[in-house]
Write an enzyme that holds these catalytic residues in place. Structure first.
Site, PDB file in Angstrom:
ATOM      1  N   LYS A   1       0.841  -1.206   0.000  1.00 11.60           N
ATOM      2  CA  LYS A   1       0.000   0.000   0.000  1.00 11.60           C
ATOM      3  C   LYS A   1       0.873   1.253   0.000  1.00 11.60           C
ATOM      4  O   LYS A   1       0.576   2.225  -0.673  1.00 11.60           O
ATOM      5  CB  LYS A   1      -0.950  -0.010   1.195  1.00 11.60           C
ATOM      6  CG  LYS A   1      -2.003  -1.117   1.072  1.00 11.60           C
ATOM      7  CD  LYS A   1      -3.318  -0.719   1.704  1.00 11.60           C
ATOM      8  CE  LYS A   1      -4.439  -1.661   1.345  1.00 11.60           C
ATOM      9  NZ  LYS A   1      -4.339  -2.978   1.990  1.00 11.60           N
TER      10      LYS A   1
ATOM     11  N   LYS B   1      -9.678  -5.817  -4.826  1.00 14.30           N
ATOM     12  CA  LYS B   1     -10.674  -4.742  -4.701  1.00 14.30           C
ATOM     13  C   LYS B   1     -10.005  -3.394  -4.933  1.00 14.30           C
ATOM     14  O   LYS B   1     -10.621  -2.469  -5.450  1.00 14.30           O
ATOM     15  CB  LYS B   1     -11.290  -4.752  -3.290  1.00 14.30           C
ATOM     16  CG  LYS B   1     -12.162  -5.947  -3.011  1.00 14.30           C
ATOM     17  CD  LYS B   1     -12.812  -5.822  -1.625  1.00 14.30           C
ATOM     18  CE  LYS B   1     -13.106  -7.172  -1.021  1.00 14.30           C
ATOM     19  NZ  LYS B   1     -12.173  -7.554   0.068  1.00 14.30           N
TER      20      LYS B   1
ATOM     21  N   LYS C   1      -2.943  -9.911  -9.814  1.00 13.25           N
ATOM     22  CA  LYS C   1      -3.888 -10.526  -8.879  1.00 13.25           C
ATOM     23  C   LYS C   1      -5.173  -9.703  -8.842  1.00 13.25           C
ATOM     24  O   LYS C   1      -5.115  -8.475  -8.775  1.00 13.25           O
ATOM     25  CB  LYS C   1      -3.266 -10.564  -7.474  1.00 13.25           C
ATOM     26  CG  LYS C   1      -4.128 -11.299  -6.469  1.00 13.25           C
ATOM     27  CD  LYS C   1      -3.707 -11.022  -5.036  1.00 13.25           C
ATOM     28  CE  LYS C   1      -4.313  -9.738  -4.515  1.00 13.25           C
ATOM     29  NZ  LYS C   1      -4.375  -9.623  -3.056  1.00 13.25           N
TER      30      LYS C   1
HETATM   31  P1  TYM Z   1      -9.563  -9.662   1.585  1.00 17.92           P
HETATM   32  O1  TYM Z   1     -10.796  -8.941   1.985  1.00 17.92           O
HETATM   33  O2  TYM Z   1      -8.564  -8.926   0.762  1.00 17.92           O
HETATM   34  O3  TYM Z   1      -9.911 -10.976   0.828  1.00 17.92           O
HETATM   35  C1  TYM Z   1     -10.871 -11.896   1.342  1.00 17.92           C
HETATM   36  C2  TYM Z   1     -10.492 -13.298   0.959  1.00 17.92           C
HETATM   37  O4  TYM Z   1     -10.417 -13.413  -0.470  1.00 17.92           O
HETATM   38  C3  TYM Z   1      -9.150 -13.943  -0.851  1.00 17.92           C
HETATM   39  N1  TYM Z   1      -8.721 -13.326  -2.114  1.00 17.92           N
HETATM   40  C4  TYM Z   1      -8.297 -14.020  -3.180  1.00 17.92           C
HETATM   41  N2  TYM Z   1      -8.160 -15.340  -3.395  1.00 17.92           N
HETATM   42  C5  TYM Z   1      -7.723 -15.738  -4.614  1.00 17.92           C
HETATM   43  N3  TYM Z   1      -7.429 -14.872  -5.614  1.00 17.92           N
HETATM   44  C6  TYM Z   1      -7.558 -13.531  -5.458  1.00 17.92           C
HETATM   45  N4  TYM Z   1      -7.289 -12.699  -6.445  1.00 17.92           N
HETATM   46  C7  TYM Z   1      -8.000 -13.052  -4.181  1.00 17.92           C
HETATM   47  N5  TYM Z   1      -8.245 -11.823  -3.666  1.00 17.92           N
HETATM   48  C8  TYM Z   1      -8.665 -12.004  -2.402  1.00 17.92           C
HETATM   49  C9  TYM Z   1      -8.204 -13.551   0.265  1.00 17.92           C
HETATM   50  O5  TYM Z   1      -7.071 -14.391   0.296  1.00 17.92           O
HETATM   51  C10 TYM Z   1      -9.090 -13.711   1.478  1.00 17.92           C
HETATM   52  O6  TYM Z   1      -9.138 -15.056   1.893  1.00 17.92           O
HETATM   53  N6  TYM Z   1      -6.716  -9.383   5.647  1.00 17.92           N
HETATM   54  C11 TYM Z   1      -7.848 -10.100   5.072  1.00 17.92           C
HETATM   55  C12 TYM Z   1      -9.100 -10.068   5.926  1.00 17.92           C
HETATM   56  C13 TYM Z   1      -8.921 -10.622   7.291  1.00 17.92           C
HETATM   57  C14 TYM Z   1      -8.731 -11.991   7.635  1.00 17.92           C
HETATM   58  C15 TYM Z   1      -8.635 -12.030   9.050  1.00 17.92           C
HETATM   59  C16 TYM Z   1      -8.638 -13.167   6.893  1.00 17.92           C
HETATM   60  C17 TYM Z   1      -8.943  -9.905   8.446  1.00 17.92           C
HETATM   61  N7  TYM Z   1      -8.754 -10.761   9.499  1.00 17.92           N
HETATM   62  C18 TYM Z   1      -8.430 -13.242   9.749  1.00 17.92           C
HETATM   63  C19 TYM Z   1      -8.436 -14.361   7.582  1.00 17.92           C
HETATM   64  C20 TYM Z   1      -8.329 -14.401   8.973  1.00 17.92           C
HETATM   65  C21 TYM Z   1      -8.172  -9.450   3.748  1.00 17.92           C
HETATM   66  O7  TYM Z   1      -7.902  -8.292   3.520  1.00 17.92           O
HETATM   67  O8  TYM Z   1      -8.845 -10.239   2.879  1.00 17.92           O
END
Ligand code: TYM
Length: 326
Positions: free
Chosen positions: A112, A195, A192
């Site tokens: 970021k 969002k 990748k």
């Molecule tokens: P976030 O909101 O970015 O993404 C949510 C979930 O989607 C998966 N993901 C993907 N998987 C495959 N290909 C992609 N292009 C892709 N983009 C996103 C992410 O791996 C995730 O599983 N930090 C985390 C949120 C979080 C969290 C946690 C997750 C907060 N606390 C505790 C697990 C456990 C996040 O920003 O995910």
């Protein structure tokens, strides 16, 4: 009893990466024994959001998306992160055992900052909050996409720092990452899907807008007749997420062979639009019904939070006692 836990940030509409990397495998885990906790990481989203109305809308949209995609509240607790304030208490405790250098190496922060975002302290502490999410529920497995693996490793480290100092308080979790393309779904630009990169395809997109976004999937100017390596085609990577193996192999073979029977990129895009619309049709229908029933969504989130909070409270109390605050 095995515990599975995961979270999604409500920082925008959910895309195909979220679905294949996280939601679908998480919903599939409902078939296994064990406790499942799935939450909407609204505290995390605050590190990059400054619009309360938009955030509220995204929280609701994530909840509805989860439910529409098959999350069953009778078998998994769905809740808002901020309904379990114990998690922020644990964040402080873990912050006091974690070195600055550890967080300076965290990819999400570095990424970021590299893209010009002016970081706040919350963004820097992001991995500590995530570790608290995971450790608060004594999670055994954290089903996530491949991009989250470093966060789970940091969580293991933080559990180790705390336990090393105060005794066995936290349970060591493991990441559970789907195999193949689902672990890292590409965006329309081949990076990748994310969002924050503006390269996503929203799960519930249909019609003209879906055609438009699929139209943006990166191709080149080679003519259909030219034989091509199917492994190098982004469009086929997308199709691989949706098609039965037999049909996929057929397309791949025709691309490889080239000549008269080979599909053009436009042809593959038409098939992809069709496949996306078809795959999500039942979920879209459930989403429409849930949009009409906000009270039901609120009740599900409240019930989920009550179950989650009980578990987190026990862990918080254990941690406070261990470090001398009780
Ligand atoms: P976030 O909101 O970015 O993404 C949510 C979930 O989607 C998966 N993901 C993907 N998987 C495959 N290909 C992609 N292009 C892709 N983009 C996103 C992410 O791996 C995730 O599983 N930090 C985390 C949120 C979080 C969290 C946690 C997750 C907060 N606390 C505790 C697990 C456990 C996040 O920003 O995910």
């Amino acid at each position: 009893m095995t515990t599975y836990l995961s979270g999604i940030q409500p920082s925008g509409l959910l895309h195909l990466g979220n679905y294949f990397g996280a939601i679908r495998p998480q919903v599939a885990l409902q078939e296994r024994d064990g406790d499942k906790f799935y939450f909407i990481a609204d505290y995390h989203a605050l590190t990059t959001s400054d619009d309360p109305e938009e955030l509220r809308g995204h929280v609701r949209e994530v909840a509805i998306s989860y439910l529409a995609c098959g999350l069953d509240p009778a078998r998994a607790s769905l809740f808002r992160q901020s309904d379990v304030p114990e998690v922020t208490e644990l964040t402080w405790l873990l912050a006091t055992v974690t070195g600055m250098g550890v967080l300076e190496r965290a990819v999400s922060y570095k990424d970021k900052v590299a893209r010009g975002l002016k970081p706040n302290v919350g963004l820097f502490l992001y991995p500590v909050l995530q570790a608290s999410d995971i450790l608060a529920y004594d999670s055994d497995f954290v089903p996530v996409g491949g991009d989250q693996v470093q966060h789970i490793e940091l969580t293991q480290d933080m559990a180790g720092y705390f336990n090393g100092r105060y005794g066995e308080v936290f349970h060591r979790p493991e990441a559970l990452v789907p195999s193949g393309r689902s672990a890292k779904v590409p965006g329309v630009d081949g990076e990748k899907m994310s969002k924050s990169y503006g390269n996503g395809i929203w799960l519930f997109e249909t019609g003209k807008r879906l055609k438009k976004v699929v139209g943006r999937i990166l191709t080149d100017s080679r003519p259909p007749e030219e034989p091509k390596d199917p492994d190098g085609l982004l469009l086929l990577d997308f199709l691989a997420l949706f098609l039965e193996p037999g049909e996929l192999e057929d397309w791949r073979e025709r691309v490889r062979a080239g000549g008269e029977g080979a599909p053009g990129y436009g042809h593959l895009k038409v098939r992809l639009v069709e496949a996306i619309e078809e795959h999500f049709a039942p979920a879209r229908e459930r989403r429409e019904a849930l949009l009409q029933d906000p009270g039901e969504v609120d009740r599900i989130l409240e019930r989920g939070a009550a179950v989650a909070r009980e578990r987190a409270r026990a862990t918080r109390d254990r941690a406070l006692r261990a470090c001398g605050l009780r």
